[in-house]
Motif scaffolding. Sequence first.
Motif, short mmCIF file in Angstrom:
data_model
loop_
_atom_site.label_atom_id
_atom_site.label_comp_id
_atom_site.label_asym_id
_atom_site.label_seq_id
_atom_site.Cartn_x
_atom_site.Cartn_y
_atom_site.Cartn_z
N GLY A 197 0.82 -1.20 0.00
CA GLY A 197 0.00 0.00 0.00
C GLY A 197 0.85 1.25 0.00
N CYS A 198 1.63 1.44 -1.05
CA CYS A 198 2.56 2.58 -1.07
C CYS A 198 1.85 3.90 -1.34
N GLY A 199 0.57 3.84 -1.78
CA GLY A 199 -0.14 5.08 -2.03
C GLY A 199 0.54 5.93 -3.07
N LEU A 200 0.69 7.21 -2.77
CA LEU A 200 1.33 8.13 -3.70
C LEU A 200 2.83 8.28 -3.42
N GLY A 201 3.40 7.34 -2.67
CA GLY A 201 4.85 7.29 -2.50
C GLY A 201 5.40 8.17 -1.41
N ALA A 202 4.60 8.54 -0.42
CA ALA A 202 5.07 9.44 0.63
C ALA A 202 6.23 8.85 1.42
N ILE A 203 6.22 7.52 1.59
CA ILE A 203 7.24 6.87 2.43
C ILE A 203 8.18 6.02 1.59
N THR A 204 7.83 5.75 0.35
CA THR A 204 8.61 4.86 -0.51
C THR A 204 10.06 5.32 -0.64
N GLY A 205 10.27 6.61 -0.82
CA GLY A 205 11.62 7.12 -0.98
C GLY A 205 12.48 6.91 0.25
#
Length: 565
Positions: A88-96
Amino acid sequence: MNRYDEWIEKMKPLPRFNLQWYHGEDQYSDGDVEDVILQIIAENPPEEYVQAIESKFSWPSFYYLTHLRKNILNWYPFDPDADVLEIGCGLGAITGVLCDACKSVTAVELSKRRAAAALLRCREKENLEIIVGNLNDIVFEKKFDYITLIGVLEYQGSYTETQDPYCDFLKKVKKLLKPDGRLLLAIENQYGLKYWCGAREDHTGVPFDGINQYALTDRKVRTFSKKALSDLIGRSGFSHSFFYYPLPDYKLPTVIYSQEALPEKIGPSQMIAYYTPDGKTRVAREHDLYQDVIDNGVFAFFANSFLVECTDSEDFGEVSFVRLSSEREPEYRIGTRILRTGEVEKFPLAASCRHLEETLFNEQDMEAHGLKIWGSSMVKNRLVSRFCKAPSVENQMLLLYQNRDLDSIYALFDRLYEQVLQSSEQVSRRTNIMYELFEDIKPDYSGFGPVLKTGYLDMLLTNAFWIDGECYWYDQEWTIEHLPAKFILYRMIRYLYFENPGCARLISMAEIAQHYQLAALWNSFNRLEERFTGTVMDWKHMAESSVFRSNDIQTCAGNVNKLFT
């Protein structure tokens, strides 16, 4: 071709975009606002999101793009050789954050549009693969060292079609972990204090919905109490769970307590609550209740949300407390974490470690002038010190206030001011920085008193330990050259009363200022304080976030009165 497909084709992002498990229909969306956010992501680098948000301002654009979102995991001690699965990465807020911390990241997202946003947001990350699809359908070729479930578990009533969807989902997730792997799970607390105060339930939008066991809605979404969540994790097969308590919640945290380090006091700077979309339902001010919650030993029950480390390993809970100074300009953003080993680490959040190196230099210079310092040292890019169990000087001062010992209060302020004068050489009063900064302050005015070659702004009562009747200073981040010594005393008094407004019941801040001949200087010093914070704080970001912070007592009283009409 969708707009985001055009951006992907044009930008050629480095991560792999895997559509093998995508069935051609997005199963989750926040609506067309996602297109606005996607455009901001595509047209701006992350460091310019704050500026871009201002031109297309809304709660979704702020929430999805603010760097505060990173705070839920940017302090966690990931193994740099680890493989991570982000569900559930969504719009990438935490992915980076995960990409920067670990060897490889596999991110899963139900919605192609949201996954495209994460792809463009992390377009320079070569160690990332984004898979579009439902986790329950995907077959993975490897197991992972870490799996993150940030705001995902609560929706499994809709996406896991079994009799016990939440438990069965966690069991499936656990099978994807290596034997000593860790699941990091973040979710709102069903009985969070903000909900008792009338805030709308985050997922249904209905006040008191969770408190009413979700009987007011039927949306197959739910959160859990601490005990229920702990039991669920145990039923799912995990041997251990370690609870963290992010404030104000896991979405935009600035401080994170844990089961091993519960709060004794929560000051205004630690509890910056966000309320959306309006204040029509709030009936009490959340911050006003925290001290009673703490004093009655029920903070864990009322915490707004949880971050839980789940594992079968015997080694867990390495970090016990985190403070994130992330509303500053990027070069000054730092985090502080207390480790189980007894070390305290300060680390950069957004830039190099130069600011930490300057902090170490400041402490060493103060020590060279004869002040006692709680020692620290640079280890790689971290400023490391030993954890100290001694009370702060603020605690000692508050004890004197509690005992109504005015003579000792003034005596302690006198001692602290003596140390301010000792911290640096004095220079000609004509060189006073106030004359340079403010044209309306005339150089012939002598009321400012001694001027220090280097003024240490962080000689605050919270930044010194009280050990055997002596002050041991630490965390000395800021200096101003040619600074009136009285300005540092002004800051000591101002911040003591800001964090502890109850002090005014014994003696007002104005009376303290008058005693130390600060009254005539107070407005001028306020101007200098504003000038200083203006260079340090990210004011555009703070202005954006302040829109969602209103929680005045008049609003609450008005809502309560409506119950009787």
